[in-house]
Design an enzyme around this catalytic site. Sequence first.
Site, PDB file in Angstrom:
ATOM      1  N   CYS A   2       4.576 -29.085  -0.209  1.00 26.63           N
ATOM      2  CA  CYS A   2       3.591 -28.283  -0.928  1.00 26.63           C
ATOM      3  C   CYS A   2       4.220 -27.026  -1.502  1.00 26.63           C
ATOM      4  O   CYS A   2       5.326 -26.642  -1.137  1.00 26.63           O
ATOM      5  CB  CYS A   2       2.453 -27.875   0.005  1.00 26.63           C
ATOM      6  SG  CYS A   2       1.576 -29.288   0.711  1.00 26.63           S
ATOM      7  N   CYS A 239      14.850 -25.588   6.573  1.00 26.92           N
ATOM      8  CA  CYS A 239      15.013 -26.963   6.089  1.00 26.92           C
ATOM      9  C   CYS A 239      16.194 -27.035   5.135  1.00 26.92           C
ATOM     10  O   CYS A 239      16.163 -26.443   4.056  1.00 26.92           O
ATOM     11  CB  CYS A 239      13.744 -27.408   5.371  1.00 26.92           C
ATOM     12  SG  CYS A 239      13.945 -28.992   4.536  1.00 26.92           S
ATOM     13  N   SER A 286      18.165 -33.500  -9.967  1.00 35.31           N
ATOM     14  CA  SER A 286      18.483 -32.767  -8.738  1.00 35.31           C
ATOM     15  C   SER A 286      19.943 -32.906  -8.328  1.00 35.31           C
ATOM     16  O   SER A 286      20.443 -32.132  -7.526  1.00 35.31           O
ATOM     17  CB  SER A 286      17.554 -33.214  -7.615  1.00 35.31           C
ATOM     18  OG  SER A 286      17.528 -34.616  -7.544  1.00 35.31           O
ATOM     19  N   ASP A 351      21.843 -37.019  -4.847  1.00 35.76           N
ATOM     20  CA  ASP A 351      21.645 -36.032  -3.787  1.00 35.76           C
ATOM     21  C   ASP A 351      21.376 -36.671  -2.435  1.00 35.76           C
ATOM     22  O   ASP A 351      21.682 -36.091  -1.403  1.00 35.76           O
ATOM     23  CB  ASP A 351      20.512 -35.057  -4.158  1.00 35.76           C
ATOM     24  CG  ASP A 351      19.261 -35.788  -4.598  1.00 35.76           C
ATOM     25  OD1 ASP A 351      18.738 -36.608  -3.823  1.00 35.76           O
ATOM     26  OD2 ASP A 351      18.831 -35.559  -5.737  1.00 35.76           O
ATOM     27  N   CYS A 387      10.966 -36.935   8.401  1.00 32.54           N
ATOM     28  CA  CYS A 387      10.726 -35.500   8.569  1.00 32.54           C
ATOM     29  C   CYS A 387       9.327 -35.308   9.128  1.00 32.54           C
ATOM     30  O   CYS A 387       8.379 -35.883   8.627  1.00 32.54           O
ATOM     31  CB  CYS A 387      10.835 -34.785   7.229  1.00 32.54           C
ATOM     32  SG  CYS A 387      10.396 -33.037   7.356  1.00 32.54           S
ATOM     33  N   CYS A 440      17.755 -26.827  10.052  1.00 34.64           N
ATOM     34  CA  CYS A 440      17.295 -28.115  10.572  1.00 34.64           C
ATOM     35  C   CYS A 440      18.028 -29.228   9.825  1.00 34.64           C
ATOM     36  O   CYS A 440      18.147 -29.170   8.597  1.00 34.64           O
ATOM     37  CB  CYS A 440      15.788 -28.244  10.341  1.00 34.64           C
ATOM     38  SG  CYS A 440      15.122 -29.885  10.729  1.00 34.64           S
ATOM     39  N   CYS A 443      16.375 -34.974   9.864  1.00 35.55           N
ATOM     40  CA  CYS A 443      16.260 -36.266   9.181  1.00 35.55           C
ATOM     41  C   CYS A 443      17.619 -36.958   9.080  1.00 35.55           C
ATOM     42  O   CYS A 443      17.678 -38.132   8.738  1.00 35.55           O
ATOM     43  CB  CYS A 443      15.608 -36.104   7.818  1.00 35.55           C
ATOM     44  SG  CYS A 443      16.298 -34.783   6.835  1.00 35.55           S
TER      45      CYS A 443
HETATM   46 FE1  SF4 Z   1      14.127 -30.528   6.195  1.00 34.40          FE
HETATM   47 FE2  SF4 Z   1      15.012 -32.877   7.117  1.00 34.40          FE
HETATM   48 FE3  SF4 Z   1      14.429 -30.884   8.816  1.00 34.40          FE
HETATM   49 FE4  SF4 Z   1      12.474 -32.120   7.463  1.00 34.40          FE
HETATM   50  S1  SF4 Z   1      13.802 -33.027   9.035  1.00 34.40           S
HETATM   51  S2  SF4 Z   1      12.699 -29.913   7.805  1.00 34.40           S
HETATM   52  S3  SF4 Z   1      13.500 -32.571   5.500  1.00 34.40           S
HETATM   53  S4  SF4 Z   1      16.070 -30.908   7.249  1.00 34.40           S
HETATM   54 MG    MG Z   2      17.233 -37.847  -6.815  1.00 36.34          MG
END
Ligand code: SF4
Ligand code: MG
Length: 452
Positions: A2, A239, A286, A351, A387, A440, A443
Amino acid sequence: MCGIVGLWNITKAAEHAAFALHAEQHRARDYAGIMTSDGEHAYRHAGAGIASVVFNQKTLDQLHGHHAIGHLRYPTVNDDEQRDNTQPIQGFFRHSWIGVAHNGNLTNVEEIKHNHLSSAKFATSMDTECIVRLITEEGGRDGVLETIARALSKVRGSYALTVLLPDRLLAIRDPSGNRPLVWGKYQGGYAVASETCALTALGIYDHTEVPAGYILSFGENGVEEFPLVSAPTSLPSRCVFELTYYSMPTSRVFGISTTKFRLELGRELAHEHPVEADIVMAIPDSSNAIAAGYAAAQPSTPYAQFSLLRNHYTGRSFIASTPELRRLEVSRKFLFDPEEVLGRRIILVDDSIVRLNTLPKVIANLKEMGATEVHVRIGCPPVTHPCIYGINTPTKAELIASHCTVDEMRELSGATTLAFLSLAGLRKVVDRYVPAATFCYACMDGNYPLPT
Ligand code: SF4
Ligand code: MG
């Protein structure tokens, strides 16, 4: 995922909010909403679609007042279509109203519903309703900020919020700082946005991060800072995907220039996985800076910047009715220059690989145009875990890297070779700006860092 905004003490706040939402439209395009206030009454309009579809002069003229919050939404949960799942969400608070716009995702919705609220029945399918209900049901006669901080201490997961009250605008970031939120002085008042590109679009060039674990209150007394009651184990967990591909290339995210960061990712990728070829191409948009960084680190291979472009008029997709037309789907999204491709050995940079939907089609097209080799280089490690903090990655089963080896993905995609930037390489690039441990990577490594 968002995007949120907030405006305090700005003439025609609704129009400025719509403008700011439009500038960060890349963050979400399914729903848009704005709530305004004249200091007494609240006004709200929201609907399905991008900001320029949801708002027109007539709807904006009905959103009175000098204060506003706004929201762009990409559903992160299974939406119940019978319910109004637009934001900002409005509630009753201290004999008046409150409005909340939320970016992020909560991880203890069931616990909140059953242990902290008067009823587990919800009007929407959005976790944000937990936040509104916790605040409005929180007792006590102390200050507004104390009450809100106490209510939010029951929430786990990721949240960046703009909150509108009759006498103030709040900007709130959870203790992990998982999602970005920035603010700046604007005309006689203030503006808040998820991304700096939205502030820049308003002509605000001096951007400050809302500190993680704090409420910033904008009102008659200027800016006040109030700490959230943070969970004792919470560490910063920004993130990393915001930097690698999500945010605008012109934005500074977590104080870091996304373009500089992506150029460095590309350099690191070339350092880890060099390959002899004729040109570097990006899957736009991207991956452009990552490809430019790769080419800069391998000067014998120039970046063919204009040979594969994104079609910016894609709009809503339609269902192709025959296999022949389905084959052309990729051409709706991308424009190729066949002359640049013919007889060339290509390094194709992307990416990330999530479902492996697009890449095979792009490679097939390049080969059809006469590319002799297509070496795919990915600017982040394989995405193996969903995620749970608000980026709409699919379930584990849909994540191709969760059940395929790199060689299997290479074969499925039709690439000549395939290589990913290592997690160590990604962390090394982060470390050049801030300690890598403050981000983080769940993922990619399955270590979900936020307290539960
Ligand atoms: Fe970002 Fe991946 Fe962590 Fe989600 S899990 S906050 S997409 S780094
Ligand atoms: Mg892409």
